[in-house]
Design a protein around this motif. Structure first.
Motif, PDB file in Angstrom:
ATOM      1  N   GLY A 101      52.189 -10.446  -9.390  1.00 40.60           N
ATOM      2  CA  GLY A 101      51.514  -9.973  -8.188  1.00 40.60           C
ATOM      3  C   GLY A 101      51.490  -9.432  -8.261  1.00 40.60           C
ATOM      4  O   GLY A 101      50.322  -8.581  -9.077  1.00 40.60           O
ATOM      5  N   ARG A 102      50.485  -8.818  -6.520  1.00 43.16           N
ATOM      6  CA  ARG A 102      49.436  -7.389  -6.631  1.00 43.16           C
ATOM      7  C   ARG A 102      50.322  -6.738  -5.298  1.00 43.16           C
ATOM      8  O   ARG A 102      51.035  -7.625  -4.232  1.00 43.16           O
ATOM      9  CB  ARG A 102      48.109  -7.667  -6.194  1.00 43.16           C
ATOM     10  N   LEU A 103      50.166  -5.723  -5.035  1.00 45.29           N
ATOM     11  CA  LEU A 103      51.205  -4.733  -3.732  1.00 45.29           C
ATOM     12  C   LEU A 103      49.809  -4.382  -2.857  1.00 45.29           C
ATOM     13  O   LEU A 103      48.291  -3.642  -3.354  1.00 45.29           O
ATOM     14  CB  LEU A 103      51.921  -3.314  -4.128  1.00 45.29           C
ATOM     15  N   ALA A 104      50.145  -4.391  -1.969  1.00 47.27           N
ATOM     16  CA  ALA A 104      48.929  -3.914  -0.676  1.00 47.27           C
ATOM     17  C   ALA A 104      49.693  -2.820   0.167  1.00 47.27           C
ATOM     18  O   ALA A 104      50.793  -3.134   0.872  1.00 47.27           O
ATOM     19  CB  ALA A 104      48.738  -5.025  -0.066  1.00 47.27           C
ATOM     20  N   ALA A 145      52.899   4.000  -7.392  1.00 45.63           N
ATOM     21  CA  ALA A 145      51.733   3.902  -6.333  1.00 45.63           C
ATOM     22  C   ALA A 145      52.097   5.343  -6.067  1.00 45.63           C
ATOM     23  O   ALA A 145      50.354   5.901  -5.929  1.00 45.63           O
ATOM     24  CB  ALA A 145      50.555   2.927  -5.699  1.00 45.63           C
ATOM     25  N   LEU A 146      52.774   5.976  -4.843  1.00 49.33           N
ATOM     26  CA  LEU A 146      52.831   6.489  -3.875  1.00 49.33           C
ATOM     27  C   LEU A 146      52.993   8.112  -4.909  1.00 49.33           C
ATOM     28  O   LEU A 146      51.558   9.011  -5.343  1.00 49.33           O
ATOM     29  CB  LEU A 146      54.131   7.053  -3.606  1.00 49.33           C
ATOM     30  N   ALA A 147      53.137   7.259  -6.638  1.00 52.93           N
ATOM     31  CA  ALA A 147      53.631   9.388  -6.712  1.00 52.93           C
ATOM     32  C   ALA A 147      51.981   9.110  -8.317  1.00 52.93           C
ATOM     33  O   ALA A 147      52.214  10.575  -7.891  1.00 52.93           O
ATOM     34  CB  ALA A 147      54.951   8.930  -8.188  1.00 52.93           C
ATOM     35  N   ASN A 148      51.736   8.514  -8.587  1.00 51.53           N
ATOM     36  CA  ASN A 148      51.060   8.219  -8.919  1.00 51.53           C
ATOM     37  C   ASN A 148      49.510   8.915  -8.188  1.00 51.53           C
ATOM     38  O   ASN A 148      48.153   9.122  -9.146  1.00 51.53           O
ATOM     39  CB  ASN A 148      50.053   7.356 -10.117  1.00 51.53           C
ATOM     40  N   ILE A 200      44.456  -3.455  -1.081  1.00 48.94           N
ATOM     41  CA  ILE A 200      44.892  -4.003  -2.507  1.00 48.94           C
ATOM     42  C   ILE A 200      45.358  -2.753  -2.878  1.00 48.94           C
ATOM     43  O   ILE A 200      44.314  -2.136  -3.861  1.00 48.94           O
ATOM     44  CB  ILE A 200      44.351  -4.978  -2.840  1.00 48.94           C
ATOM     45  N   VAL A 201      46.162  -2.664  -3.391  1.00 46.14           N
ATOM     46  CA  VAL A 201      46.809  -1.404  -4.210  1.00 46.14           C
ATOM     47  C   VAL A 201      45.979  -1.342  -6.091  1.00 46.14           C
ATOM     48  O   VAL A 201      46.582  -3.113  -6.366  1.00 46.14           O
ATOM     49  CB  VAL A 201      47.900  -1.262  -3.985  1.00 46.14           C
ATOM     50  N   PRO A 202      45.665  -0.784  -6.588  1.00 47.71           N
ATOM     51  CA  PRO A 202      44.649  -1.062  -7.583  1.00 47.71           C
ATOM     52  C   PRO A 202      46.089  -1.297  -8.759  1.00 47.71           C
ATOM     53  O   PRO A 202      47.000  -0.790  -8.591  1.00 47.71           O
ATOM     54  CB  PRO A 202      43.848   0.244  -8.164  1.00 47.71           C
ATOM     55  N   ALA A 203      45.750  -2.400 -10.295  1.00 50.67           N
ATOM     56  CA  ALA A 203      46.830  -2.342 -10.396  1.00 50.67           C
ATOM     57  C   ALA A 203      47.189  -1.234 -11.562  1.00 50.67           C
ATOM     58  O   ALA A 203      48.317  -1.381 -11.761  1.00 50.67           O
ATOM     59  CB  ALA A 203      46.439  -3.637 -11.328  1.00 50.67           C
ATOM     60  N   ARG A 210      54.476  -8.202 -12.826  1.00 53.32           N
ATOM     61  CA  ARG A 210      55.013  -9.627 -13.619  1.00 53.32           C
ATOM     62  C   ARG A 210      56.098 -10.239 -13.153  1.00 53.32           C
ATOM     63  O   ARG A 210      57.183 -10.040 -14.038  1.00 53.32           O
ATOM     64  CB  ARG A 210      55.158  -9.618 -15.143  1.00 53.32           C
ATOM     65  N   GLN A 211      55.741 -11.536 -12.394  1.00 53.52           N
ATOM     66  CA  GLN A 211      57.409 -12.629 -12.135  1.00 53.52           C
ATOM     67  C   GLN A 211      57.711 -13.598 -12.985  1.00 53.52           C
ATOM     68  O   GLN A 211      56.531 -14.253 -13.455  1.00 53.52           O
ATOM     69  CB  GLN A 211      56.445 -12.910 -10.286  1.00 53.52           C
TER      70      GLN A 211
END
Length: 252
Positions: A101-104, A145-148, A200-203, A210-211
């Motif tokens: 999956g991808r986070l957005a 993502a927010l932490a990074n 689209i949040v960079p991986a 991974r699902q």
């Protein structure tokens, strides 16, 4: 057509109908839209019916441990199916990654989210919807993502947590939260963003989403459950998932 051949054709058709069955599937909420298409195509090609329950992966884990009669789990992570296997609640050797999956970051406002996600570095105005990171892998990815990005502390007090990614999306879609971290699949169809604005949040900003799918113990002798897992590995299923932004392991 002779009487004998007509009888055989009727017998074959009857046998196909008799073999058709339901399969009880627990499906991560990020899969809601593609699963509708997958279930329809699976029914058309196999004759079986996928009876789908949508929810958070963490909650499904608890329900399966409590005896919920699900036959297949399509999780939003790889850890939960592996844990179920270790606990003796899933059939060994049936687990595989069906999608990545991808986070957005998404807003219903078409002008709000920029393509670089720079809005997250601005002072917060309004709520930020996320899925509960304790229950939902997409919520955990959002926090990572927010932490990074170095902005977790700035947004911590503004978070509106949904139990799963479906609720997080509803918060953002309704305007209750101007921004939300959602699954890309919730705002993409046929390879394009269907509404609002998204980044689209960079991986590399979060652990890979991974699902994994796995056959659960109640489904081990159920042909419909085994058929669904086989279908998820097919080109047809992958074509559907690709249209919603999912990716696949290179080795599969």
């Amino acid at each position: 057509m002779t009487l004998r051949s007509w009888f055989l054709s009727v017998l074959v058709a009857w046998a196909g109908c008799a073999a058709a069955a339901d399969v009880q599937v627990a499906v991560a909420a990020n899969m809601a839209a593609p699963m509708r298409k997958i279930a329809a195509d699976f029914a058309r090609t196999s004759g079986h019916t996928a009876v789908v329950a949508l929810g958070s992966t963490g909650k499904f884990h608890a329900q399966i441990r409590s005896g919920a009669p699900f036959e297949v789990l399509l999780a939003a992570d790889e850890a939960t199916p592996a844990r179920l296997e270790q606990e003796g609640l899933a059939v060994p050797g049936t687990r595989f990654t069906y999608a990545i999956g991808r986070l957005a970051l998404w807003s219903a406002d078409a002008a709000l989210v920029d393509t670089g996600g720079r809005i997250l570095r601005q002072p917060p105005h309004g709520k930020l919807a996320i899925a509960d990171p304790r229950l939902a892998p997409y919520g955990a990815a959002a926090v990572q993502a927010l932490a990074n990005l170095g902005v977790l502390a700035a947004w911590q007090a503004q978070m509106a947590q949904g139990e799963n990614i479906g609720q997080a999306y509803q918060f953002a879609a309704s305007g209750a939260a101007p921004l939300g971290f959602v699954a890309l699949a919730q705002v993409m169809s046929d390879g394009r963003i269907t509404r609002g604005s998204a980044w689209i949040v960079p991986a590399p900003l979060h652990a890979p989403l991974r699902q994994d799918a796995v056959l659960l113990r109640p489904g081990q002798a159920r042909p419909a459950a085994i058929a669904l897992l086989a279908y998820l590995k097919s080109d047809a299923a992958r074509a559907i998932l690709r249209g919603y932004g999912y990716e696949f392991p290179s080795q599969q």
